[in-house]
Motif scaffolding. Structure first.
Motif, PDB file in Angstrom:
ATOM      1  N   LEU A 197       0.886  -1.231   0.045  1.00  0.00           N
ATOM      2  CA  LEU A 197      -0.100  -0.019   0.048  1.00  0.00           C
ATOM      3  C   LEU A 197       1.108   1.295  -0.019  1.00  0.00           C
ATOM      4  O   LEU A 197       2.159   1.411   0.228  1.00  0.00           O
ATOM      5  N   THR A 198       0.190   2.407  -0.624  1.00  0.00           N
ATOM      6  CA  THR A 198       0.875   3.628  -0.475  1.00  0.00           C
ATOM      7  C   THR A 198       0.645   4.295   0.863  1.00  0.00           C
ATOM      8  O   THR A 198      -0.484   4.393   1.245  1.00  0.00           O
ATOM      9  N   TYR A 199       1.649   5.012   1.831  1.00  0.00           N
ATOM     10  CA  TYR A 199       1.360   5.528   2.895  1.00  0.00           C
ATOM     11  C   TYR A 199       1.897   7.132   2.826  1.00  0.00           C
ATOM     12  O   TYR A 199       2.921   7.321   2.580  1.00  0.00           O
ATOM     13  N   VAL A 200       0.953   7.866   3.461  1.00  0.00           N
ATOM     14  CA  VAL A 200       1.250   9.264   3.461  1.00  0.00           C
ATOM     15  C   VAL A 200       0.840   9.869   4.745  1.00  0.00           C
ATOM     16  O   VAL A 200      -0.109   9.583   5.194  1.00  0.00           O
ATOM     17  N   ALA A 201       1.774  10.500   5.247  1.00  0.00           N
ATOM     18  CA  ALA A 201       1.481  10.906   6.804  1.00  0.00           C
ATOM     19  C   ALA A 201       0.562  12.020   6.902  1.00  0.00           C
ATOM     20  O   ALA A 201      -0.152  12.330   7.680  1.00  0.00           O
ATOM     21  N   ASP A 202       0.787  12.978   5.962  1.00  0.00           N
ATOM     22  CA  ASP A 202       0.039  14.200   5.856  1.00  0.00           C
ATOM     23  C   ASP A 202      -1.368  13.983   5.335  1.00  0.00           C
ATOM     24  O   ASP A 202      -1.614  13.428   4.075  1.00  0.00           O
ATOM     25  N   ARG A 203      -2.571  14.139   5.979  1.00  0.00           N
ATOM     26  CA  ARG A 203      -3.964  14.056   5.640  1.00  0.00           C
ATOM     27  C   ARG A 203      -4.141  14.789   4.331  1.00  0.00           C
ATOM     28  O   ARG A 203      -4.847  13.846   3.377  1.00  0.00           O
ATOM     29  N   ASP A 204      -3.836  15.837   4.310  1.00  0.00           N
ATOM     30  CA  ASP A 204      -4.151  16.698   2.958  1.00  0.00           C
ATOM     31  C   ASP A 204      -3.545  16.209   1.981  1.00  0.00           C
ATOM     32  O   ASP A 204      -4.072  16.135   0.820  1.00  0.00           O
ATOM     33  N   GLU A 205      -2.303  15.901   1.993  1.00  0.00           N
ATOM     34  CA  GLU A 205      -1.434  15.217   0.864  1.00  0.00           C
ATOM     35  C   GLU A 205      -2.289  13.730   0.529  1.00  0.00           C
ATOM     36  O   GLU A 205      -2.337  13.791  -0.794  1.00  0.00           O
ATOM     37  N   ALA A 206      -2.685  13.021   1.421  1.00  0.00           N
ATOM     38  CA  ALA A 206      -3.452  12.042   0.961  1.00  0.00           C
ATOM     39  C   ALA A 206      -4.673  12.037   0.323  1.00  0.00           C
ATOM     40  O   ALA A 206      -4.962  11.353  -0.534  1.00  0.00           O
ATOM     41  N   LEU A 207      -5.197  13.080   0.573  1.00  0.00           N
ATOM     42  CA  LEU A 207      -6.409  13.407  -0.005  1.00  0.00           C
ATOM     43  C   LEU A 207      -6.367  14.029  -1.388  1.00  0.00           C
ATOM     44  O   LEU A 207      -7.387  13.813  -2.202  1.00  0.00           O
ATOM     45  N   THR A 208      -5.335  14.278  -1.790  1.00  0.00           N
ATOM     46  CA  THR A 208      -5.257  15.017  -3.020  1.00  0.00           C
ATOM     47  C   THR A 208      -5.142  13.981  -4.270  1.00  0.00           C
ATOM     48  O   THR A 208      -4.393  13.282  -4.168  1.00  0.00           O
ATOM     49  N   GLY A 209      -6.166  14.620  -4.868  1.00  0.00           N
ATOM     50  CA  GLY A 209      -6.399  13.725  -6.202  1.00  0.00           C
ATOM     51  C   GLY A 209      -7.194  12.420  -5.955  1.00  0.00           C
ATOM     52  O   GLY A 209      -7.329  11.591  -6.942  1.00  0.00           O
ATOM     53  N   ALA A 210      -7.734  12.298  -4.947  1.00  0.00           N
ATOM     54  CA  ALA A 210      -8.660  10.975  -4.607  1.00  0.00           C
ATOM     55  C   ALA A 210     -10.026  11.061  -5.322  1.00  0.00           C
ATOM     56  O   ALA A 210     -10.435  11.984  -5.548  1.00  0.00           O
ATOM     57  N   ASP A 211     -10.067   9.872  -5.705  1.00  0.00           N
ATOM     58  CA  ASP A 211     -11.499   9.602  -6.619  1.00  0.00           C
ATOM     59  C   ASP A 211     -12.423   9.449  -5.577  1.00  0.00           C
ATOM     60  O   ASP A 211     -13.658   9.621  -5.564  1.00  0.00           O
ATOM     61  N   ALA A 212     -12.301   8.647  -4.431  1.00  0.00           N
ATOM     62  CA  ALA A 212     -13.175   8.203  -3.198  1.00  0.00           C
ATOM     63  C   ALA A 212     -12.175   8.414  -1.953  1.00  0.00           C
ATOM     64  O   ALA A 212     -10.974   7.895  -2.047  1.00  0.00           O
ATOM     65  N   VAL A 213     -13.008   8.679  -0.960  1.00  0.00           N
ATOM     66  CA  VAL A 213     -12.194   8.826   0.394  1.00  0.00           C
ATOM     67  C   VAL A 213     -13.324   7.763   1.284  1.00  0.00           C
ATOM     68  O   VAL A 213     -14.466   7.744   1.205  1.00  0.00           O
ATOM     69  N   ILE A 214     -12.652   7.034   2.038  1.00  0.00           N
ATOM     70  CA  ILE A 214     -13.200   6.095   2.924  1.00  0.00           C
ATOM     71  C   ILE A 214     -12.619   6.311   4.462  1.00  0.00           C
ATOM     72  O   ILE A 214     -11.253   6.560   4.677  1.00  0.00           O
ATOM     73  N   MET A 215     -13.425   6.781   5.520  1.00  0.00           N
ATOM     74  CA  MET A 215     -13.069   6.901   6.859  1.00  0.00           C
ATOM     75  C   MET A 215     -13.227   5.604   7.695  1.00  0.00           C
ATOM     76  O   MET A 215     -14.394   4.999   7.687  1.00  0.00           O
ATOM     77  N   VAL A 216     -11.946   4.787   8.108  1.00  0.00           N
ATOM     78  CA  VAL A 216     -12.180   3.731   8.756  1.00  0.00           C
ATOM     79  C   VAL A 216     -11.605   3.778  10.274  1.00  0.00           C
ATOM     80  O   VAL A 216     -11.786   2.803  10.954  1.00  0.00           O
ATOM     81  N   THR A 217     -11.025   4.724  10.401  1.00  0.00           N
ATOM     82  CA  THR A 217     -10.561   5.092  11.997  1.00  0.00           C
ATOM     83  C   THR A 217     -11.147   6.386  12.184  1.00  0.00           C
ATOM     84  O   THR A 217     -10.633   7.441  11.826  1.00  0.00           O
ATOM     85  N   GLU A 218     -11.802   6.363  13.518  1.00  0.00           N
ATOM     86  CA  GLU A 218     -12.565   7.803  13.933  1.00  0.00           C
ATOM     87  C   GLU A 218     -11.510   8.962  14.570  1.00  0.00           C
ATOM     88  O   GLU A 218     -11.848   9.170  15.710  1.00  0.00           O
ATOM     89  N   TRP A 219     -10.354   9.125  14.249  1.00  0.00           N
ATOM     90  CA  TRP A 219      -9.569  10.065  14.628  1.00  0.00           C
ATOM     91  C   TRP A 219     -10.198  11.475  14.574  1.00  0.00           C
ATOM     92  O   TRP A 219     -10.751  11.530  13.679  1.00  0.00           O
ATOM     93  N   ASP A 220     -10.054  12.284  15.466  1.00  0.00           N
ATOM     94  CA  ASP A 220     -10.770  13.810  15.525  1.00  0.00           C
ATOM     95  C   ASP A 220     -10.269  14.381  14.348  1.00  0.00           C
ATOM     96  O   ASP A 220     -11.071  15.087  13.813  1.00  0.00           O
TER      97      ASP A 220
END
Length: 436
Positions: A368-391
């Motif tokens: 898998l690809t891992y990115v520490a920064d949330r916004d960087e991980a979201l960039t260019g996403a076709d879909a997003v799934i929230m699986v751990t309810e961090w604040d």
């Protein structure tokens, strides 16, 4: 009081540091030299809020030390055994290899009057068997189960909601219980319930508590399955039935289910032990609890597929979370990480982000690809799934802001922790678990 803690994994390291924090002199022992080196230097080998502080404080005070040398336990009054009991590789039963090895390693250093306090989660009947090995030393075995919540483990050790001591009958048991009351004096003094019972009951307290919690989670997830085909809203349903004091709202959060190092393996081991005792039918429902739990992971994958029009192949999917729960870096049997791996297997380009668990996840699932920064991980996403309810995902992620980063507008709420109206108002297709 001078005491030892055998096994310095999640349970043992927290227990050792917490006991030192309330004034005891504690030595922690483990066979893993790298783990001991880190702990001795004041570095927690895993993320747990509050642990680093009491670890550093304990070592600086001289009350807390760590070693690989079992002989260091000699002279301690109480010896806690907190090693792991993983699921056996070829079945559901608990593997007692580490518990047996820990007790056998202790035997040469025990003295009459010592207390060996088991904290590991074990099949009922284990303590009685271990007691036979301890008795010739003149020491007494007690069973003192832990009830830690990851993310709150320090608090739960220093200020537990109850204490349980399984002891032998007669004066020996009464004396052992008195010693444990001294160990936990701050909690006992403030009125924390201290329940003294037999070995079997003490063992069952832990596994039955976990079985009940797992059942409650799977119950509401079963209701989510019904809600999905009827148009009902499982979150409103949970709110409504949760007002009944006999039921309560806690652990009625529908989503992708439970994981971690306790609930999954413990309900399986409980089922296996019941079969050995000839009472498998008594907990047969736990098999269905486990199956419901696993089905919810597949349902989350299906929602991503549906949201993307029937296929995730070559699509970029961002997975918010890797740890099995927030405030932890534990990825053992993480439902969210399992969902990420399944999506990758279907041809999706999966990017995983998590505040604490990335390195642990990368070691186990390097594909898998891992990115520490949330916004960087979201960039260019076709879909997003929230699986751990961090604040930072559940409360701090603004859907309007997410719209400026992602390419697509599909969000799957694997924990039913997002605000559907806010996400839909921002132009997203919101898909929840058991929500219309």
């Amino acid at each position: 009081m001078r005491m030892s803690v055998i096994g310095c994994g999640y349970l043992g390291a927290v227990h050792a540091a917490a006991m030192a924090s309330i004034g005891h002199e504690v030595v922690g022992v483990d066979v893993d030299a790298r783990k001991i080196e880190a702990l001795a230097a004041g570095r927690a080998p895993f993320f747990e809020p509050g642990l680093a502080e009491i670890l550093t404080e304990g070592i600086a005070s001289g009350r807390l030390s760590f070693t690989t040398d079992m002989s260091a336990v000699k002279g301690a009054k109480v010896h806690f055994v907190g090693v792991g009991t993983p699921q056996v590789k070829d079945g559901y039963a608990a593997d007692l290899t580490y518990v047996n090895a820990a007790v056998d390693g202790l035997l040469p250093y025990l003295a009459p009057g010592d207390i060996v306090a088991g904290k590991s989660t074990v099949p009922v009947g284990t303590a009685a068997t271990l007691a036979e090995r301890v008795i010739p030393t003149g020491a007494t075995l007690v069973w003192n189960p832990e009830f830690l919540r990851e993310g709150f483990a320090v608090e739960d050790t220093v200020d537990p909601d109850r204490l349980v001591a399984g002891v032998p009958a007669g004066d020996e048991g009464e004396q052992a219980a008195a010693v444990l009351r001294e160990v936990y004096h701050p909690s006992v003094a403030k009125g924390t319930p201290f329940i003294v019972t037999d070995y079997a009951t003490a063992e069952l307290v832990k596994v039955s508590a976990n079985a009940f919690l797992a059942t409650k989670i799977s119950f509401i997830n079963a209701m989510a399955e019904i809600a999905e085909v009827t148009g009902a809203n499982v979150t409103t349903l949970a709110d409504a039935i949760g007002h009944d004091a006999r039921i309560g709202r806690r652990f009625l959060g529908a989503g992708i289910g439970f994981g971690g190092g306790c609930l999954p393996k413990d309900i399986r081991a409980f089922s296996a032990r019941a079969e050995e005792l000839g009472r498998g039918e008594s907990v047969a429902f736990l098999r269905e609890v486990d199956e419901i739990n696993m089905r919810r992971r597949e349902r989350a994958v299906q929602l991503v597929i549906e949201g993307l029009g029937g296929s995730v192949y070559e699509k970029k999917v961002t997975v918010l979370g890797a740890a099995f729960k927030p405030h932890s870096d534990d990825i053992r049997d993480s439902p969210g990480l399992d969902v990420a791996v399944r999506l990758h297997g279907l041809g999706a380009h999966v990017t995983v982000t998590d505040p604490e668990a990335i390195e642990n996840a990368r070691r186990v699932h390097p594909q898998l690809t891992y990115v520490a920064d949330r916004d960087e991980a979201l960039t260019g996403a076709d879909a997003v799934i929230m699986v751990t309810e961090w604040d930072e995902y559940r409360r701090q992620l603004d859907p309007e802001h997410a719209s400026t980063l992602a390419t697509g507008r599909v969000v799957v709420d694997g924990r039913n922790g997002l605000d559907p109206e806010a996400w839909r108002a921002a132009g997203w297709t919101y898909l929840g678990m058991g929500r219309p």
